[in-house]
Design an enzyme around this catalytic site. Structure first.
Site, PDB file in Angstrom:
ATOM      1  N   ASP A   1       0.836  -1.189   0.000  1.00 54.16           N
ATOM      2  CA  ASP A   1       0.000   0.000   0.000  1.00 54.16           C
ATOM      3  C   ASP A   1       0.878   1.250   0.000  1.00 54.16           C
ATOM      4  O   ASP A   1       1.860   1.334   0.736  1.00 54.16           O
ATOM      5  CB  ASP A   1      -0.883  -0.034   1.247  1.00 54.16           C
TER       6      ASP A   1
ATOM      7  N   GLU B   1       1.510  -0.518  -5.051  1.00 54.39           N
ATOM      8  CA  GLU B   1       0.591   0.565  -5.371  1.00 54.39           C
ATOM      9  C   GLU B   1       1.493   1.779  -5.585  1.00 54.39           C
ATOM     10  O   GLU B   1       2.039   2.329  -4.619  1.00 54.39           O
ATOM     11  CB  GLU B   1      -0.394   0.820  -4.228  1.00 54.39           C
TER      12      GLU B   1
END
Length: 714
Positions: A349, A385
């Site tokens: 993330d 990401e």
């Protein structure tokens, strides 16, 4: 064991609580001046043991007669000087950053704050022990390990993103006692759906132990997604059937059993991990773990005011990847989940935050070097990401090192806009469909599989909502619909939200089939949002992070059976045909000359790529020319395919181009009418492609074509 008995010297390695014969070794990395280990009896009685040994930044001791199941925490003494970045406060009970299991909940109030609410530069004298979770001593050894790990090449991978709880929380065929848990995901009914769907790799939303932000319980909500980590080695206790049944600590074995069951079903398991920030929030947030252990080591501090944090995550703090102990914690966690917990990879993330040692994103950062050199972690699937928040270089798509794969936000945005008939996107569509060579070919050693292609993910609309809503409807989140993105690139097909209009419903179904077909036929790694194959809706909520209930759970009683059948067929089609799973960028002077045709059957020219009125194209895929090789060296030859793409709002007649002499084409997939029967076609024939749809034609390989194997550039 009494406090007076003290601890034996023990060892500074490994960090955390390590049960051994006769007791447990405790080791904590901290710059504090003194550390007390706090042991808790079943009735909550706290007994303190001073750790007096200090080696190279690590406080440690061996405590006899302490074993698995023991609840514990730490108190760290030292200066409380926020202006210098120091926030030690022995009144605060702290979790072990290396705890293998965590029990209990945070009860938010002034007790959990390290500072005095009336004067943040002064320490709080309130004891937090009764208001915070405990760490648990755990023996992670797990004997079963019957299933071999499957390993799928990236080219063969189909990712399925899903939430542990939401997947089975309302599943009627999963026993009620284990719904919404690791054991529930491991149940045969849950795994049967995944296997029948045809995906290869299950990507779980965060399972590291997390706590909600303080304001959510006040609203009767929680952090459902789990992007608020406080324990990087501990499976989240809330997803454990064993913990529900009164067995704290058994979430570790339950998680391991789930992984074995997933592997036995022939599936990989990838974890979404949040190493960019922790649940302690900004400088006014709770002191639960890292802040009280070594604030300046774990967090990036603002050099202009070391009371505050540099925040590239939008969550109040950013982990300090310039500190060796923080980097060690991250690498130790990754290695632990691969070795002891047996997972197969990670999705990171807000990954650019991990490469900000000096502030800017650096593809040569120490974290990337450590991953590349680690004999365990480097072999796992690694997906980034590639964006974070608020920096001039926050959008780092295409900039990660060769070992990494990336969520392709450009792919998502292009395909959403293309299928809602925005003009001037034909060239962009072709670039994304063919693997985004503009982003990845320039990087040394990167392939089309560097691109993880996505249409929808947990963060945003589901596929059904993407074609049913023009705007977000997040009122249930309690923020007056201000939260969540306004850039949805969605289209409601003429009616906002639920409708009984048959024409609108048919158009929405067609849009979903076209988007899914584009996703599964594009070069790269396709990722499907869990539930999209079922027609799952969140009723227009594009930010369901705080909704733990029917709004975000799978509704297994209301399944779009037609969409499910189509998705299964589509994934099987991709897996059956290697021409759609190219592991290399197509050769040639320019990819645009690689058989891209207009509806008239002519090669697309330079000016036509930018034509704002052009919404349609035919893609020719040669199944024999320069095929990839299988691991055993076999050439992955295939049939030829024509993919006729019509994003125009009316039906179009395509002319079958003259590709090979006497080539006969047969319809394989028709997203306008999946049940339609079509006759065979040859060059020069005209074929009607329905509005906003894809028609896939197959040209079966002949013996003469197969003979080209020997000369194909594999």
């Amino acid at each position: 064991m009494s406090a007076a008995a003290g601890a034996l010297p023990g060892t500074p390695f490994p960090l955390g609580a390590t049960p051994e014969v006769g007791g447990t070794n405790f080791a904590l990395a901290s710059g504090g001046e003194a550390v007390e280990l706090c042991l808790f009896d079943a009735d909550g009685t706290e007994r303190r043991v001073a750790l007096t040994e200090y080696d190279a930044g690590v406080w440690h001791g061996f405590v006899p007669a302490v074993g698995p199941g023991q609840a514990y925490g730490y108190r760290v003494a030292g200066p409380y000087e926020p202006a210098r970045g120091l926030r030690y406060n022995p009144a605060k009970l702290l979790l072990d950053p290396y705890a293998r299991a965590i029990t209990g909940e945070v009860r938010f109030g002034p007790e959990v704050l390290g500072h005095d609410p009336d004067d943040p530069d002064r320490p709080s004298g309130l004891d937090s022990a009764a208001y915070v979770p405990r760490s648990l001593v755990v023996d992670p050894t797990f004997a079963e390990r019957a299933a071999r790990r499957p390993r799928y090449r990236y080219a063969d991978t189909v990712v399925y993103e899903v939430h542990v709880k939401g997947f089975t929380a309302a599943h009627p065929d999963v026993p009620a006692a284990i719904r919404g848990t690791y054991a529930g995901l491991a149940h045969e009914a849950a795994l049967a759906h995944l296997v029948a769907l045809g995906v290869t790799t299950v990507e779980l939303l965060p399972v590291h132990h997390s706590v909600p932000e303080a304001f959510l319980p006040e609203r009767g909500l929680t952090n459902y997604w789990g992007y608020n980590t406080i324990g990087y080695f501990a499976p989240h206790a809330g997803y454990s059937a064993a913990v529900r049944q009164g067995r704290p600590g058994d979430q570790v074995a339950e998680f391991q059993s789930m992984v074995d069951a997933v592997h036995a079903a022939g599936l990989e398991l990838v974890l979404d991990v949040v190493f960019n920030h922790t649940a302690e929030g900004n400088h006014l947030g709770p002191t639960l773990c890292h802040r009280g252990i070594d604030n300046a080591a774990f967090y990036r501090l603002d050099p202009a005011d070391r009371r505050r944090y540099l925040d590239t995550t939008g969550c109040g703090n950013s982990l300090n990847v310039a500190d060796p102990f923080t980097l060690q914690m991250i690498m130790d966690s990754l290695r632990y989940w691969v070795t002891e917990m047996r997972v197969d990879g990670f999705r990171f993330d807000l990954a650019p935050t991990l490469a900000r040692e000096q502030g800017g994103f650096d593809r040569l950062a120490a974290f990337f070097d450590l991953v590349a050199q680690d004999p365990v972690v480097s072999q796992a699937k690694l997906i980034a990401e590639p964006w974070d928040v608020g920096q001039s270089d926050s959008y780092d798509l295409g900039r990660f090192p060769p070992l990494w794969r990336e969520w392709n936000g450009r792919y998502r945005d292009t395909m959403r806009d293309f299928w809602r008939s925005h003009g001037g996107l034909l060239g962009e569509f072709a670039t994304r469909f063919a693997g985004s060579s503009d982003l990845y070919r320039r990087g040394r050693g990167r392939r089309p599989t560097a691109s993880v292609n996505l249409i929808t993910v947990h963060d945003g609309f589901s596929l059904t909502d993407l074609v049913s809503y023009d705007v977000k409807h997040n009122e249930a989140n309690g923020e007056h619909n201000r939260d969540g993105t306004d850039d949805n690139r969605s289209w409601n097909c003429g009616v906002e939200g639920p409708t009984t209009d048959a024409a609108v419903l048919e158009l929405r179904a067609r849009q979903q089939r076209a988007l899914l077909t584009t996703l599964m036929l594009s070069f790269g790694v396709p990722m499907l949002l869990g539930g999209d194959e079922l027609g799952r809706t969140q009723r227009g909520n594009n930010n369901g992070y705080c909704q733990d209930g029917p709004l975000t759970w799978f509704d297994w009683t209301d399944i779009d059976e037609g969409l499910l059948a189509f998705t299964r067929r589509l994934i099987a089609f991709r897996r059956a045909h290697p021409v759609f799973r190219r592991n290399r960028f197509l050769s040639g002077a320019d990819w645009r000359r690689l058989r891209w045709y207009t509806p008239a059957g002519t090669i697309v020219t330079g000016t036509e790529w930018a034509d704002p009125a052009a919404h349609s194209v035919a893609v020719y895929l040669d199944g024999v020319d320069a095929p990839d090789r299988a691991p055993d060296g076999t050439l992955l030859v295939d049939d030829d395919f024509l993919v006729l793409v019509n994003a125009w709002w009316e039906a179009l007649d395509f002319v079958v181009p003259p590709i090979r002499e006497a080539q006969v084409w047969e319809a394989e997939i028709d997203t306008f009418d999946p049940e339609a029967q079509r006759g065979k076609l040859i060059a020069g024939d005209r074929v009607r492609v329905g509005s906003r749809s894809v028609l896939v034609l197959r040209g079966p390989m002949k013996a003469a074509d197969a003979a080209r194997d020997d000369t194909a550039g594999g």
